[in-house]
Design a protein around this motif. Structure first.
Motif, PDB file in Angstrom:
ATOM      1  N   PHE A  47      18.008 -36.022  10.938  1.00 50.74           N
ATOM      2  CA  PHE A  47      17.509 -34.935  11.785  1.00 50.74           C
ATOM      3  C   PHE A  47      18.659 -34.063  12.269  1.00 50.74           C
ATOM      4  O   PHE A  47      18.591 -32.832  12.217  1.00 50.74           O
ATOM      5  CB  PHE A  47      16.748 -35.516  12.980  1.00 50.74           C
ATOM      6  N   GLU A  48      19.728 -34.693  12.733  1.00 52.33           N
ATOM      7  CA  GLU A  48      20.837 -33.926  13.289  1.00 52.33           C
ATOM      8  C   GLU A  48      21.596 -33.166  12.206  1.00 52.33           C
ATOM      9  O   GLU A  48      22.064 -32.052  12.437  1.00 52.33           O
ATOM     10  CB  GLU A  48      21.765 -34.842  14.085  1.00 52.33           C
ATOM     11  N   TYR A  49      21.714 -33.745  11.015  1.00 54.11           N
ATOM     12  CA  TYR A  49      22.362 -33.007   9.928  1.00 54.11           C
ATOM     13  C   TYR A  49      21.535 -31.791   9.549  1.00 54.11           C
ATOM     14  O   TYR A  49      22.057 -30.683   9.387  1.00 54.11           O
ATOM     15  CB  TYR A  49      22.560 -33.897   8.699  1.00 54.11           C
ATOM     16  N   GLY A  50      20.240 -31.990   9.377  1.00 48.32           N
ATOM     17  CA  GLY A  50      19.380 -30.905   8.939  1.00 48.32           C
ATOM     18  C   GLY A  50      19.251 -29.792   9.953  1.00 48.32           C
ATOM     19  O   GLY A  50      18.962 -28.644   9.609  1.00 48.32           O
ATOM     20  N   ALA A 259      13.009 -27.026  13.528  1.00 45.70           N
ATOM     21  CA  ALA A 259      13.594 -26.433  12.336  1.00 45.70           C
ATOM     22  C   ALA A 259      14.396 -25.181  12.679  1.00 45.70           C
ATOM     23  O   ALA A 259      14.158 -24.522  13.680  1.00 45.70           O
ATOM     24  CB  ALA A 259      12.485 -26.102  11.337  1.00 45.70           C
ATOM     25  N   LEU A 260      15.348 -24.879  11.811  1.00 43.69           N
ATOM     26  CA  LEU A 260      16.216 -23.717  12.010  1.00 43.69           C
ATOM     27  C   LEU A 260      15.422 -22.460  11.677  1.00 43.69           C
ATOM     28  O   LEU A 260      15.327 -22.051  10.525  1.00 43.69           O
ATOM     29  CB  LEU A 260      17.442 -23.833  11.108  1.00 43.69           C
ATOM     30  N   ASP A 363       7.720 -21.326  12.227  1.00 41.25           N
ATOM     31  CA  ASP A 363       7.253 -22.619  12.729  1.00 41.25           C
ATOM     32  C   ASP A 363       8.414 -23.600  12.856  1.00 41.25           C
ATOM     33  O   ASP A 363       8.963 -24.060  11.862  1.00 41.25           O
ATOM     34  CB  ASP A 363       6.194 -23.187  11.781  1.00 41.25           C
ATOM     35  N   ARG A 364       8.752 -23.968  14.088  1.00 44.22           N
ATOM     36  CA  ARG A 364       9.881 -24.879  14.296  1.00 44.22           C
ATOM     37  C   ARG A 364       9.477 -26.342  14.186  1.00 44.22           C
ATOM     38  O   ARG A 364      10.248 -27.234  14.513  1.00 44.22           O
ATOM     39  CB  ARG A 364      10.541 -24.570  15.632  1.00 44.22           C
ATOM     40  N   SER A 365       8.267 -26.570  13.708  1.00 46.81           N
ATOM     41  CA  SER A 365       7.869 -27.917  13.316  1.00 46.81           C
ATOM     42  C   SER A 365       7.761 -27.993  11.795  1.00 46.81           C
ATOM     43  O   SER A 365       7.064 -28.840  11.248  1.00 46.81           O
ATOM     44  CB  SER A 365       6.533 -28.304  13.974  1.00 46.81           C
ATOM     45  N   GLY A 366       8.459 -27.104  11.128  1.00 42.10           N
ATOM     46  CA  GLY A 366       8.506 -27.118   9.677  1.00 42.10           C
ATOM     47  C   GLY A 366       9.649 -27.986   9.183  1.00 42.10           C
ATOM     48  O   GLY A 366      10.035 -28.955   9.830  1.00 42.10           O
ATOM     49  N   VAL A 367      10.223 -27.618   8.036  1.00 46.30           N
ATOM     50  CA  VAL A 367      11.289 -28.438   7.463  1.00 46.30           C
ATOM     51  C   VAL A 367      12.605 -27.682   7.454  1.00 46.30           C
ATOM     52  O   VAL A 367      12.637 -26.449   7.429  1.00 46.30           O
ATOM     53  CB  VAL A 367      10.959 -28.889   6.021  1.00 46.30           C
ATOM     54  N   ASN A 368      13.684 -28.437   7.480  1.00 53.06           N
ATOM     55  CA  ASN A 368      15.020 -27.926   7.190  1.00 53.06           C
ATOM     56  C   ASN A 368      15.401 -28.439   5.799  1.00 53.06           C
ATOM     57  O   ASN A 368      15.355 -29.648   5.542  1.00 53.06           O
ATOM     58  CB  ASN A 368      16.042 -28.427   8.215  1.00 53.06           C
ATOM     59  N   PHE A 369      15.760 -27.535   4.920  1.00 46.70           N
ATOM     60  CA  PHE A 369      16.169 -27.930   3.568  1.00 46.70           C
ATOM     61  C   PHE A 369      17.625 -28.401   3.584  1.00 46.70           C
ATOM     62  O   PHE A 369      18.497 -27.754   4.158  1.00 46.70           O
ATOM     63  CB  PHE A 369      16.015 -26.758   2.596  1.00 46.70           C
TER      64      PHE A 369
END
Length: 533
Positions: A47-50, A259-260, A363-369
């Motif tokens: 989580f912290e890396y992404g 998410a970023l 949407d900040r509940s999406g994904v970070n690639f």
């Protein structure tokens, strides 16, 4: 008799204390594999890396001219100037990524003597290498061999040269991938792959390919060896292999919680003119999937629930290097200024410029690639152009696979949002687009240029901005014109590294001095890391 009684009582008391000494004096909250499930450290590390804070959004996204902004908050990156909490953001990649690495390292320490949890140990090693690669790519020479070892008494770690860090990372990575076993227990709190060991092997080898390509200009022989090893081991084969971390914006208002994305700031951030012009030059169908022009007027501009117009022909990128100050660098002075979108606050003055589509990017509940199949295929295309042994597939076909995968990956941003019509339309149009715009194989230089421009697009539209910046520095593509703005911190050049965290001279002075002395150009934004030639 009283003395004898006292002696007997004391003897019994001390005997009972001694019998239970270890149990009584053991802190039940002390971290150990017996009292804490080390799997949880994996999910927190991921989580912290992404979610490496706003540093990517403020800096790298603007440095590579994927995004642009006229607002002072983003002036740090867009115009290479120091404003606001500049020093804090300068150190965020360092702080947050070392934190992610430390979580993986602690997990490794908890399970290193538990053979039944060897997969968790090796996944932790892969995560640690992923983190350390980001840190050294951003700063250059950094603590590596002595990093993360405060519990072992090393609180002032030496800085290793990047030229020694890279072989170390690749060796660690190779050993960890090889040791992964489908017959052992799977990680149980894995945000990226749900414990799927086969996918972790693919991820490990794809990361090996990325690191190998970093060496292409400083050690071509090593780059070739490691790239070929990665391909032989088995890299990503579809977008189902994409490494991504699903986030949760439960702590509403905390900038690092999800998410970023660009909520709260979506009014101020636009796709850059450089980026939009590149897509429009070839009528790239991805334009309609990623960009929209807000509806006219201040009220509509500030309503994030109100979708804009994503018609490709009306999209216009915001030039980097402009502001809203009324002087010579005011956006209204640009010859292609389209006018204000209604009247009201400053946000309306940039309202006609293309912003990231709210339905995809807000949407900040999406994904970070973290890493994608698109990137892997494009790197294989480059390796093939260089003549390396990475299979029978042609560079042109690897290129085609990578470009198509970049478009298809957009559908993964918001996994609970359902199908997005614009993204579906884009994916359907990609074959025709690639028929009209195949890889240019007229020369090696032409092929490398086109491949790396597409890595710029692929990592840009997936908001993987640090990787976007790193590959731009490595490859030199696309060719970008630096912003020249008053009082910039990089002398009118695009930054090529991040200076060390501002507290390092006081926390680790001697090792910091030694590291800085070895940097050609000093501890500055304009110096280059070892592989950046």
């Amino acid at each position: 008799m009283k003395k004898i009684g006292y002696i007997l009582i004391l003897t019994v008391f001390f005997s009972s204390c001694t019998d239970n000494f270890e149990e009584i004096n053991t802190d039940p909250n002390r971290t150990s594999a017996a009292v804490f499930n080390p799997n949880y450290l994996l999910s927190q590390s991921q989580f912290e890396y992404g979610n490496t804070g706003y540093s990517q959004l403020l800096f790298q996204s603007m440095w590579t001219q994927v995004l642009a902004s006229t607002f002072s908050y983003y002036g740090n990156g867009d115009k290479y100037v120091a404003s606001g909490s500049f020093v804090a953001y300068q150190g965020r990649v360092h702080e947050e990524t070392y934190r992610a690495a430390s979580l993986s390292y602690e997990m490794m320490n908890l399970v290193k003597d538990k053979p039944e949890m060897s997969n968790l140990y090796n996944v932790g090693t892969i995560m640690k290498v992923l983190c350390m690669a980001r840190i050294t790519d951003c700063y250059g020479d950094v603590p590596y061999s002595q990093a993360l070892k405060a519990k072992e008494g090393i609180t002032l770690p030496k800085y290793d040269t990047q030229s020694s860090i890279y072989p170390g990372m690749l060796t660690e990575l190779d050993a960890a991938i090889t040791a992964l076993s489908t017959s052992k227990a799977k990680p149980s709190a894995d945000l990226m792959y749900g414990g799927d060991i086969a996918k972790w092997k693919k991820f490990g080898y794809s990361l090996m390919l990325r690191l190998a390509m970093r060496l292409s200009k400083v050690d071509a022989a090593a780059a070739k060896t490691w790239a070929e090893k990665a391909f032989a081991g088995g890299v990503f084969t579809s977008i189902d292999d994409n490494a991504k971390v699903l986030t949760d914006n439960a702590t509403n208002g905390n900038n690092t919680s999800g998410a970023l994305r660009v909520p709260d700031d979506y009014r101020e951030v636009r796709w850059s003119k450089t980026f939009i012009d590149y897509l429009k030059a070839t009528a790239d169908p991805r334009l309609g999937a990623i960009a929209e022009v807000a509806q006219a007027g201040y009220a509509n501009n500030t309503n994030q629930a109100l979708a804009g117009d994503n018609t490709e022909s009306i999209q216009i990128g915001l030039p980097n290097g402009y502001d809203l100050s009324g002087g010579n660098t005011d956006i209204a002075k640009h010859p292609q200024y389209p006018g204000a979108s209604g009247t009201g606050a400053d946000v309306a003055r940039v309202g006609k410029y293309s912003r990231p589509r709210t339905s995809v990017f807000i949407d900040r509940s999406g994904v970070n690639f973290v890493m994608t199949y698109a990137e892997t295929e494009l790197l294989l295309a480059e390796a093939k152009v260089k003549g390396w042994n990475v299979g029978a597939t042609s560079a042109a076909d690897h290129y085609k696979n990578g470009v198509k995968a970049a478009a298809a990956s957009l559908a993964q941003f918001n996994p609970t949002a359902g199908s997005d019509a614009a993204i579906a339309k884009t994916v359907a149009a990609m074959d025709d687009y690639l028929t009209k715009n195949p890889l240019n194989v007229s020369s090696t230089e032409a092929s490398l240029k086109q491949i790396n421009e597409q890595i710029w697009v692929a990592t840009g539209i997936t908001f993987n901005f640090i990787e976007n910046w790193s590959n731009w520095r490595r490859s030199g593509f696309p060719t970008l014109t630096p912003v020249v703005y008053p009082n910039g911190f990089s002398n009118g050049t695009i930054p090529r590294r991040i200076p060390y965290k501002s507290s390092e001279p006081s926390y680790n002075p001697e090792n910091y001095k030694t590291a800085v002395a070895a940097i050609s150009g000093g501890d500055t934004f304009t110096a280059r890391v070892w592989w950046d030639k």
